[in-house]
Design an enzyme around this catalytic site. Structure first.
Site, PDB file in Angstrom:
ATOM      1  N   LYS A 124     -93.689  78.291 -25.128  1.00 50.43           N
ATOM      2  CA  LYS A 124     -92.681  79.301 -24.603  1.00 50.43           C
ATOM      3  C   LYS A 124     -91.478  79.268 -25.198  1.00 50.43           C
ATOM      4  CE  LYS A 124     -92.676  82.124 -20.903  1.00 50.43           C
ATOM      5  NZ  LYS A 124     -93.689  82.950 -20.262  1.00 50.43           N
ATOM      6  N   ASP A 164     -92.131  88.283 -21.985  1.00 49.87           N
ATOM      7  CA  ASP A 164     -92.216  87.732 -20.551  1.00 49.87           C
ATOM      8  C   ASP A 164     -90.883  88.616 -20.095  1.00 49.87           C
ATOM      9  OD1 ASP A 164     -93.093  85.127 -18.741  1.00 49.87           O
ATOM     10  OD2 ASP A 164     -90.766  85.236 -18.766  1.00 49.87           O
ATOM     11  N   GLY A 235     -90.105  92.080  -7.305  1.00 47.93           N
ATOM     12  CA  GLY A 235     -89.883  92.594  -8.520  1.00 47.93           C
ATOM     13  C   GLY A 235     -90.172  93.882  -8.787  1.00 47.93           C
ATOM     14  N   GLY A 237     -91.053  94.834 -12.545  1.00 49.59           N
ATOM     15  CA  GLY A 237     -91.096  94.697 -13.847  1.00 49.59           C
ATOM     16  C   GLY A 237     -92.763  94.760 -13.952  1.00 49.59           C
ATOM     17  N   ASN A 238     -93.082  94.252 -15.412  1.00 54.16           N
ATOM     18  CA  ASN A 238     -94.360  94.490 -16.002  1.00 54.16           C
ATOM     19  C   ASN A 238     -95.386  94.174 -14.883  1.00 54.16           C
ATOM     20  OD1 ASN A 238     -96.661  93.010 -17.813  1.00 54.16           O
ATOM     21  ND2 ASN A 238     -96.141  94.908 -18.500  1.00 54.16           N
ATOM     22  N   VAL A 239     -95.486  92.886 -14.288  1.00 52.85           N
ATOM     23  CA  VAL A 239     -96.161  92.199 -13.665  1.00 52.85           C
ATOM     24  C   VAL A 239     -96.445  93.127 -12.209  1.00 52.85           C
ATOM     25  CG1 VAL A 239     -97.184  89.996 -12.547  1.00 52.85           C
ATOM     26  CG2 VAL A 239     -95.775  90.054 -14.805  1.00 52.85           C
ATOM     27  N   TRP A 241     -95.750  95.880 -11.443  1.00 54.79           N
ATOM     28  CA  TRP A 241     -96.343  97.172 -11.770  1.00 54.79           C
ATOM     29  C   TRP A 241     -97.918  97.214 -11.579  1.00 54.79           C
ATOM     30  CZ3 TRP A 241     -98.270  98.530 -16.835  1.00 54.79           C
ATOM     31  CH2 TRP A 241     -98.750  99.722 -16.852  1.00 54.79           C
TER      32      TRP A 241
HETATM   33  P1  NDP Z   1     -90.013  92.052 -16.234  1.00 51.52           P
HETATM   34  O1  NDP Z   1     -88.847  91.885 -17.030  1.00 51.52           O
HETATM   35  O2  NDP Z   1     -90.695  93.125 -16.677  1.00 51.52           O
HETATM   36  O3  NDP Z   1     -89.648  92.238 -14.747  1.00 51.52           O
HETATM   37  C1  NDP Z   1     -89.113  91.001 -13.985  1.00 51.52           C
HETATM   38  C2  NDP Z   1     -88.778  91.802 -12.648  1.00 51.52           C
HETATM   39  O4  NDP Z   1     -88.180  90.836 -11.722  1.00 51.52           O
HETATM   40  C3  NDP Z   1     -87.673  93.014 -12.702  1.00 51.52           C
HETATM   41  O5  NDP Z   1     -88.053  94.069 -11.867  1.00 51.52           O
HETATM   42  C4  NDP Z   1     -86.226  92.124 -12.103  1.00 51.52           C
HETATM   43  O6  NDP Z   1     -85.503  93.098 -11.866  1.00 51.52           O
HETATM   44  C5  NDP Z   1     -87.092  91.411 -11.172  1.00 51.52           C
HETATM   45  N1  NDP Z   1     -85.922  90.242 -10.796  1.00 51.52           N
HETATM   46  C6  NDP Z   1     -85.506  89.587 -11.738  1.00 51.52           C
HETATM   47  N2  NDP Z   1     -84.913  88.610 -11.146  1.00 51.52           N
HETATM   48  C7  NDP Z   1     -85.025  88.867  -9.918  1.00 51.52           C
HETATM   49  C8  NDP Z   1     -84.717  88.110  -8.729  1.00 51.52           C
HETATM   50  N3  NDP Z   1     -84.090  86.957  -8.707  1.00 51.52           N
HETATM   51  N4  NDP Z   1     -85.343  88.705  -7.186  1.00 51.52           N
HETATM   52  C9  NDP Z   1     -85.857  89.701  -7.480  1.00 51.52           C
HETATM   53  N5  NDP Z   1     -86.382  90.443  -8.505  1.00 51.52           N
HETATM   54  C10 NDP Z   1     -85.903  89.896  -9.723  1.00 51.52           C
HETATM   55  O7  NDP Z   1     -90.847  90.579 -16.288  1.00 51.52           O
HETATM   56  P2  NDP Z   1     -92.384  90.383 -16.086  1.00 51.52           P
HETATM   57  O8  NDP Z   1     -92.772  91.190 -15.013  1.00 51.52           O
HETATM   58  O9  NDP Z   1     -93.024  90.360 -17.352  1.00 51.52           O
HETATM   59  O10 NDP Z   1     -92.279  88.878 -15.363  1.00 51.52           O
HETATM   60  C11 NDP Z   1     -92.234  88.573 -14.084  1.00 51.52           C
HETATM   61  C12 NDP Z   1     -92.636  87.128 -13.690  1.00 51.52           C
HETATM   62  O11 NDP Z   1     -94.018  87.180 -14.295  1.00 51.52           O
HETATM   63  C13 NDP Z   1     -92.302  86.145 -14.564  1.00 51.52           C
HETATM   64  O12 NDP Z   1     -91.861  84.877 -13.651  1.00 51.52           O
HETATM   65  C14 NDP Z   1     -92.781  85.916 -15.627  1.00 51.52           C
HETATM   66  O13 NDP Z   1     -92.781  84.619 -16.215  1.00 51.52           O
HETATM   67  C15 NDP Z   1     -94.279  86.047 -15.065  1.00 51.52           C
HETATM   68  N6  NDP Z   1     -95.580  86.334 -16.065  1.00 51.52           N
HETATM   69  C16 NDP Z   1     -95.405  87.492 -16.921  1.00 51.52           C
HETATM   70  C17 NDP Z   1     -96.460  87.806 -17.602  1.00 51.52           C
HETATM   71  C18 NDP Z   1     -96.483  88.861 -18.484  1.00 51.52           C
HETATM   72  O14 NDP Z   1     -97.713  89.179 -19.289  1.00 51.52           O
HETATM   73  N7  NDP Z   1     -95.296  89.626 -18.703  1.00 51.52           N
HETATM   74  C19 NDP Z   1     -97.746  86.997 -17.746  1.00 51.52           C
HETATM   75  C20 NDP Z   1     -97.579  86.045 -16.514  1.00 51.52           C
HETATM   76  C21 NDP Z   1     -96.539  85.761 -15.718  1.00 51.52           C
HETATM   77  P3  NDP Z   1     -84.246  93.645 -12.691  1.00 51.52           P
HETATM   78  O15 NDP Z   1     -85.020  94.116 -13.991  1.00 51.52           O
HETATM   79  O16 NDP Z   1     -83.424  94.493 -11.956  1.00 51.52           O
HETATM   80  O17 NDP Z   1     -83.648  92.400 -13.151  1.00 51.52           O
HETATM   81  O1  2IT Z   2     -96.393  83.607 -18.425  1.00 50.28           O
HETATM   82  C1  2IT Z   2     -97.268  84.155 -19.206  1.00 50.28           C
HETATM   83  O2  2IT Z   2     -98.337  83.925 -18.946  1.00 50.28           O
HETATM   84  C2  2IT Z   2     -96.768  85.258 -19.948  1.00 50.28           C
HETATM   85  N1  2IT Z   2     -95.649  85.608 -20.230  1.00 50.28           N
HETATM   86  C3  2IT Z   2     -97.779  85.644 -21.040  1.00 50.28           C
HETATM   87  C4  2IT Z   2     -97.962  84.898 -22.139  1.00 50.28           C
HETATM   88  C5  2IT Z   2     -98.785  85.514 -23.357  1.00 50.28           C
HETATM   89  O3  2IT Z   2     -98.921  84.921 -24.365  1.00 50.28           O
HETATM   90  O4  2IT Z   2     -99.564  86.427 -23.355  1.00 50.28           O
END
Ligand code: NDP
Ligand code: 2IT
Length: 443
Positions: A124, A164, A235, A237-239, A241
């Site tokens: 990471k 992430d 949230g 964000g990406n996940v 959605w």
């Molecule tokens: P993004 O940056 O796309 O989205 C994060 C989201 O969470 C945003 O909507 C953000 O809002 C919101 N957020 C942040 N802090 C808080 C909080 N304290 N309370 C409520 N909402 C909050 O990130 P991802 O969607 O990529 O990641 C989200 C989670 O999923 C993380 O834990 C990440 O480690 C995990 N993950 C991601 C993967 C990936 O492929 N992207 C894979 C596996 C796990 P705002 O933008 O307004 O701050």
């Molecule tokens: O937490 C996770 O698994 C991710 N942010 C994705 C990692 C990756 O290499 O695709």
């Protein structure tokens, strides 16, 4: 195996690393039986070895803003374990990023990547840089400066970063562009790439889709489906959605999304045009949750979390420790039957204990959100072959991987009463493969 003693030693060695220690304790507590039944692990000090990262890189990232002022952020890459494949894991750009958070994420990634069945070690990285409110050119200069250092330790066969929190397609583009300029190579060194320059179809949706596929398997064990269920998601964000899209496709009603400052409750359900509207806001770097409440006339619950809403299924998809014991109590009291973690470690240990005690379906992130990194693995395969698979081909493989991870959890996590402890199942299955590889390799 004496978990308390190991944790005491680890706490002394890593003072103040709260999230890292929390993640390690959870794993150790669930693998006690398996370690005791396999004395070869203890004899070779596998536990002491697996909790220590192979390598920690910390570096300075100076960059100039649009007014010519110089800022300095801190960059990291934690190469945790390479027993089963090249280091693999995302990069997080968020002001809260520190060594403890990245070590917890890198440690979790070892077991998650092992569960995918693909050959990927755990890593990471990231920075305390905040992309929010920055211009495109500022983000570009930051990413270029970050890559000036990161390039020294990554490579398609050594370490393959991805996105992430705070790192999406735009950031991966700027990072990859700089990597190419520095190395004169076009290789699969980063995943989550754009479709025109080496990315895989379905990677953007994969984590959320995978999370819903996993929940679907859990529900099946109780003869339940998503159809007609009410789903609370945190949230956006990406996940979140991807999870919302797939849950809606399977016939559920998604009623919440949230940001750090509160959540919206939409009793009509968040789908179709509403999801498109939020994507537009996201693409232009704007806040999503509060504007949604104005646009669609629903209430914004300031400073609150979505776990107080009545729902059948909860998908925490925002960040670590966002769902605590009080929240768990509310979910259980409101009849929630399934909590499936899209984020990494969103539930506190107290919340997890309650879910398991009440025997509800609970899946930890390292199993339920493994679809993201698994599809990164599929992107690496396509890059190596210099071929692109269709969306259906990638999605089918992702679905199969999630079904298999579920089966591994059932195999290693089912107790005498027939209840599946997915935390135990995921940790044991993920651990065994890596620990055996470490023994074989003398790591
Ligand atoms: P993004 O940056 O796309 O989205 C994060 C989201 O969470 C945003 O909507 C953000 O809002 C919101 N957020 C942040 N802090 C808080 C909080 N304290 N309370 C409520 N909402 C909050 O990130 P991802 O969607 O990529 O990641 C989200 C989670 O999923 C993380 O834990 C990440 O480690 C995990 N993950 C991601 C993967 C990936 O492929 N992207 C894979 C596996 C796990 P705002 O933008 O307004 O701050
Ligand atoms: O937490 C996770 O698994 C991710 N942010 C994705 C990692 C990756 O290499 O695709």
């Amino acid at each position: 195996m004496n978990v308390d003693k190991i944790m005491n030693d680890l706490t002394k060695k890593n003072p103040g690393e709260v999230e890292f220690l929390q993640a390690v304790r959870e794993v150790l507590e669930s693998i006690v039986d398996v370690v005791e039944a396999n004395p070869q692990f203890d004899e070779a000090s596998i536990i002491e070895r697996i909790v220590e990262p192979d390598r920690v890189l910390m570096f300075k990232v100076p960059w100039a803003d649009d007014n010519g002022n110089i800022h300095v952020n801190r960059g990291f890459r934690i190469q945790f374990n390479q027993a089963i494949g090249p280091y693999k894991g995302g990069l997080r750009f968020h002001p809260s990023v520190n060594l403890s958070i990245l070590k917890f994420l890198g440690f979790e990634q070892i077991f998650k990547n092992s569960l995918t069945s693909l050959p990927m070690g755990g890593a990471k990285g990231g920075s305390d840089f905040n992309p929010k409110g920055k211009s495109n050119t500022e983000v570009m200069r930051f990413c270029q400066s970050f890559m000036m250092e990161l390039v020294k330790v990554i490579g398609p066969e050594t370490d393959v970063p991805a996105g992430d929190i705070g790192v999406g397609g735009r950031e991966i583009g700027f990072l990859y562009g700089m990597y190419k300029r520095l190395t004169h190579e076009h290789t699969g060194v980063l995943t989550g790439k754009g479709l025109n320059w080496g990315g895989s179809l379905v990677r953007p949706e994969a984590t959320g889709y995978g999370c819903v596929y996993f929940a679907k398997e859990m529900l099946k064990t109780r003869n339940e489906t998503f159809k007609g269920k009410t789903v609370a998601i945190s949230g956006f964000g990406n996940v979140a959605w991807g999870a919302a899209l797939k849950a809606v496709e399977l016939g559920a009603k998604v009623v919440t999304i949230s940001g750090p400052d509160g959540y919206i409750y939409d009793p009509e359900g968040i789908s179709g045009k509403k999801i498109d509207y939020m994507l537009e806001l996201r693409a232009s770097n704007q806040d999503i949750v509060r504007p949604y409440s104005y646009e669609f006339g629903v209430e914004f619950h300031e400073g609150k979390k979505p776990w107080e809403v009545k729902c059948d299924i909860a998908l925490p998809c925002a960040t670590q420790n966002e769902l605590d014991g009080e929240d768990a109590k509310k979910l259980i009291a409101n009849g929630c039957i399934c909590v499936c973690e899209g984020a990494n470690m969103p539930s506190t240990p107290e919340a997890v204990e309650m879910f398991i005690e009440k025997k509800i379906l609970f899946a930890p992130g390292k199993a339920a959100n493994a679809g993201g990194v698994a599809t990164s693995g599929l992107e690496m395969s396509q890059n190596s072959m210099k071929l692109n698979w269709s969306a259906k081909e990638v999605d089918d493989r992702l679905h199969e991987i999630m079904i298999n991870i579920h089966a591994s959890c059932v195999m290693h996590g089912t107790d005498a009463s027939g209840y599946v402890n997915y935390v135990k199942g995921a940790n044991v299955a993920g651990f065994l493969k890596v620990a055996n590889a470490m023994l074989d390799l003398g790591f």
